[in-house]
Design a protein around this motif. Structure first.
Motif, PDB file in Angstrom:
ATOM      1  N   GLY A   1       0.788  -1.223   0.000  1.00 55.95           N
ATOM      2  CA  GLY A   1       0.000   0.000   0.000  1.00 55.95           C
ATOM      3  C   GLY A   1       0.818   1.271   0.000  1.00 55.95           C
ATOM      4  N   GLY A   2       2.124   1.157   0.084  1.00 51.39           N
ATOM      5  CA  GLY A   2       2.997   2.314   0.019  1.00 51.39           C
ATOM      6  C   GLY A   2       3.446   2.815   1.373  1.00 51.39           C
ATOM      7  N   TYR A   3       4.726   3.148   1.486  1.00 54.27           N
ATOM      8  CA  TYR A   3       5.265   3.722   2.718  1.00 54.27           C
ATOM      9  C   TYR A   3       6.617   4.354   2.413  1.00 54.27           C
ATOM     10  N   TRP A   4       7.070   5.195   3.323  1.00 56.50           N
ATOM     11  CA  TRP A   4       8.346   5.882   3.165  1.00 56.50           C
ATOM     12  C   TRP A   4       9.471   5.074   3.797  1.00 56.50           C
ATOM     13  N   ILE A   5      10.630   5.102   3.159  1.00 52.46           N
ATOM     14  CA  ILE A   5      11.817   4.427   3.670  1.00 52.46           C
ATOM     15  C   ILE A   5      12.890   5.480   3.938  1.00 52.46           C
ATOM     16  N   VAL A   6      13.364   5.520   5.176  1.00 46.72           N
ATOM     17  CA  VAL A   6      14.371   6.490   5.588  1.00 46.72           C
ATOM     18  C   VAL A   6      15.669   5.739   5.837  1.00 46.72           C
ATOM     19  N   SER A   7      16.761   6.177   5.197  1.00 46.10           N
ATOM     20  CA  SER A   7      17.994   5.392   5.238  1.00 46.10           C
ATOM     21  C   SER A   7      19.212   6.132   5.770  1.00 46.10           C
ATOM     22  N   ALA A   8      19.149   7.449   5.974  1.00 47.81           N
ATOM     23  CA  ALA A   8      20.302   8.209   6.453  1.00 47.81           C
ATOM     24  C   ALA A   8      20.288   8.323   7.973  1.00 47.81           C
ATOM     25  N   HIS A   9      21.451   8.252   8.580  1.00 48.50           N
ATOM     26  CA  HIS A   9      21.598   8.260  10.034  1.00 48.50           C
ATOM     27  C   HIS A   9      20.925   9.480  10.665  1.00 48.50           C
ATOM     28  N   GLU A  10      21.191  10.668  10.124  1.00 48.69           N
ATOM     29  CA  GLU A  10      20.642  11.894  10.707  1.00 48.69           C
ATOM     30  C   GLU A  10      19.120  11.899  10.662  1.00 48.69           C
ATOM     31  N   ASP A  11      18.541  11.518   9.528  1.00 46.48           N
ATOM     32  CA  ASP A  11      17.077  11.494   9.411  1.00 46.48           C
ATOM     33  C   ASP A  11      16.465  10.457  10.341  1.00 46.48           C
ATOM     34  N   ILE A  12      17.107   9.313  10.470  1.00 52.90           N
ATOM     35  CA  ILE A  12      16.583   8.258  11.335  1.00 52.90           C
ATOM     36  C   ILE A  12      16.630   8.689  12.798  1.00 52.90           C
ATOM     37  N   ARG A  13      17.702   9.332  13.205  1.00 56.76           N
ATOM     38  CA  ARG A  13      17.767   9.868  14.575  1.00 56.76           C
ATOM     39  C   ARG A  13      16.614  10.835  14.827  1.00 56.76           C
ATOM     40  N   ARG A  14      16.316  11.660  13.854  1.00 59.18           N
ATOM     41  CA  ARG A  14      15.235  12.617  14.030  1.00 59.18           C
ATOM     42  C   ARG A  14      13.896  11.910  14.216  1.00 59.18           C
ATOM     43  N   VAL A  15      13.623  10.906  13.392  1.00 60.90           N
ATOM     44  CA  VAL A  15      12.356  10.172  13.505  1.00 60.90           C
ATOM     45  C   VAL A  15      12.246   9.488  14.861  1.00 60.90           C
ATOM     46  N   LEU A  16      13.298   8.795  15.269  1.00 63.24           N
ATOM     47  CA  LEU A  16      13.236   8.042  16.516  1.00 63.24           C
ATOM     48  C   LEU A  16      13.174   8.941  17.743  1.00 63.24           C
TER      49      LEU A  16
END
Length: 415
Positions: free
Chosen positions: A50-65
């Motif tokens: 159904g579609g979803y976003w994939i985040v792969s960079a360290h900085e972006d992942i830290r922000r999400v978490l």
């Protein structure tokens, strides 16, 4: 020890657009796929499920978490999203999630686990003795599968007897078998395994409802309070125990398998792991390079920009921990194992409010397992014909088997 995989540059470059963690081929090329995405499009869109976003960079992942208000756990951390029982504290957001963490933290802190350290190490020694005949090539052993013959039964024994104090071995063997099927195969197979596990845990907790008081995790679940003093609901109790089982029986197994695969295939690693203090820097390097959990999901609570891409409220976001841990902007020679790496801000246990509550227990089990193994064997090496194949799992990163031979150290017996 050979690995499977491959694929052309073009296949790797476009695979992120159709990324499906349950696909066997995708599992074999995981690091190639997310690495290409990190370099080309760090926030990409997959059309699977159904579609979803994939985040792969360290900085972006830290922000999400680090932002549970914007990136919620309330719909679960799996893709596809399923209408199923939620598992506290993982599938909750603060402040209720914080209450559940407080309820359990004392049992999983370093201090709380210290009383179990000797028992965990004895269990590791007992399970090593059981596999010595399998890997002793001098005695004609067929090869020891570190995953199935050693790590799985060891972690099951620790969780059942030390942490949860479940005294029905037949019931726990059933639970363990079901847990091994959650997160693997197709999304439909995973959903069926989850429902089976829920039913068995419900029966198990019904049987334990009248047990005597003990100062343990099950007491916290059965008699603890949250949300201003109310007891846990039945669903909350079931979901909490399910989370402890799923976390305690799978990820540590994967980590032990990764470490033994490296020491069997790489010169000098076995000697390094015999040195005192390896549980500090080297252990974190193994966890960085191959995290037991490769992906966790969140749902956006509002429209937000991530890496320059607009994520709409309600859309799912999958953060690739395995990719963050190999981000070249953070880790020099990120794809290489460097057991002497100094700075290691890996995200293998997550980050923020939802950081893995079982990380201290995982470290204790991993170190006990490796130390007990190397006290009995030497020259650990891949068994003839052994191949490393990734298990097709959406969340976990694990080998299906790690089959090795070894020689016995003086005084050890395979009889």
């Amino acid at each position: 020890m050979a690995t499977t995989g491959g694929g052309t540059r073009n296949e790797t470059g476009t695979a992120i657009e159709h990324y499906d963690g349950y696909d066997h081929g995708t599992a074999q090329r995981y690091f190639d796929i997310v690495g290409a995405a990190r370099g080309r499009c760090p926030v990409a869109r997959s059309d699977a499920h159904g579609g979803y976003w994939i985040v792969s960079a360290h900085e972006d992942i830290r922000r999400v978490l680090s932002d549970p208000e914007t990136f919620s756990n309330a719909r679960g951390i799996m893709i596809p999203v399923e209408d199923r029982l939620r598992k506290p504290p993982q599938d909750l957001d603060p402040p209720l999630q914080t209450d559940f963490r407080r309820l359990l933290n004392r049992y999983f802190s370093r201090h709380g686990l210290a009383r179990h350290a000797d028992r965990v190490h004895r269990l590791a020694e007992e399970h090593v003795e059981a596999v010595l005949p399998l890997g002793d090539r001098a005695r004609g052993g067929p090869g020891c599968d570190v995953i199935g013959d050693f790590a799985k039964p060891l972690t099951a024994a620790v969780l059942s007897t030390v942490i949860l104090d479940l005294r029905d071995p037949v019931r726990f063997a059933e639970v363990r078998g079901i847990v091994e099927g959650v997160g693997y195969g197709s999304a439909e197979q995973n959903a069926r395994a989850f429902r089976r596990l829920q039913a068995v845990v419900e029966e198990m907790l019904d049987d334990l409802a009248g047990r005597e008081e003990r100062d343990d995790v099950l007491d916290a679940v059965l008699r603890g309070t949250v949300d201003g003093g109310r007891p846990l609901t039945r669903d909350e109790r079931v979901g909490t125990v399910m989370q402890l089982l799923l976390g305690g029986l799978k990820t540590t197994v994967a980590a032990i398998g990764h470490i033994v695969a490296h020491l069997a295939a790489r010169d000098g690693i076995e000697e390094r792991l015999r040195e005192p203090g390896w549980s500090r820097g080297p252990l974190d390097e193994f966890l960085r390079l191959e995290p037991p959990v490769k992906m966790i999901a969140r749902s956006a609570t509002r429209d937000v920009l991530v890496g320059g891409r607009r994520v709409r409220a309600g859309e799912m976001v999958a953060v690739m921990l395995g990719s963050a841990n190999r981000d070249e902007s953070v880790f020099p020679d990120a794809a290489e194992l460097d057991v002497d790496r100094r700075r290691n801000p890996h995200l293998s246990f997550g980050l923020g409010a939802h950081r893995c509550i079982g990380s201290n227990l995982a470290r204790m089990e991993i170190v006990s397992a490796v130390d007990a193994l190397l006290a009995r064997v030497r020259d650990v090496r891949p068994a003839p014909g052994a191949r490393l194949v990734r298990t097709p799992s959406a969340p976990e990163l694990s080998w299906e088997a790690v089959t090795v031979d070894f020689d016995l150290v003086e005084g050890a017996s395979s009889s």
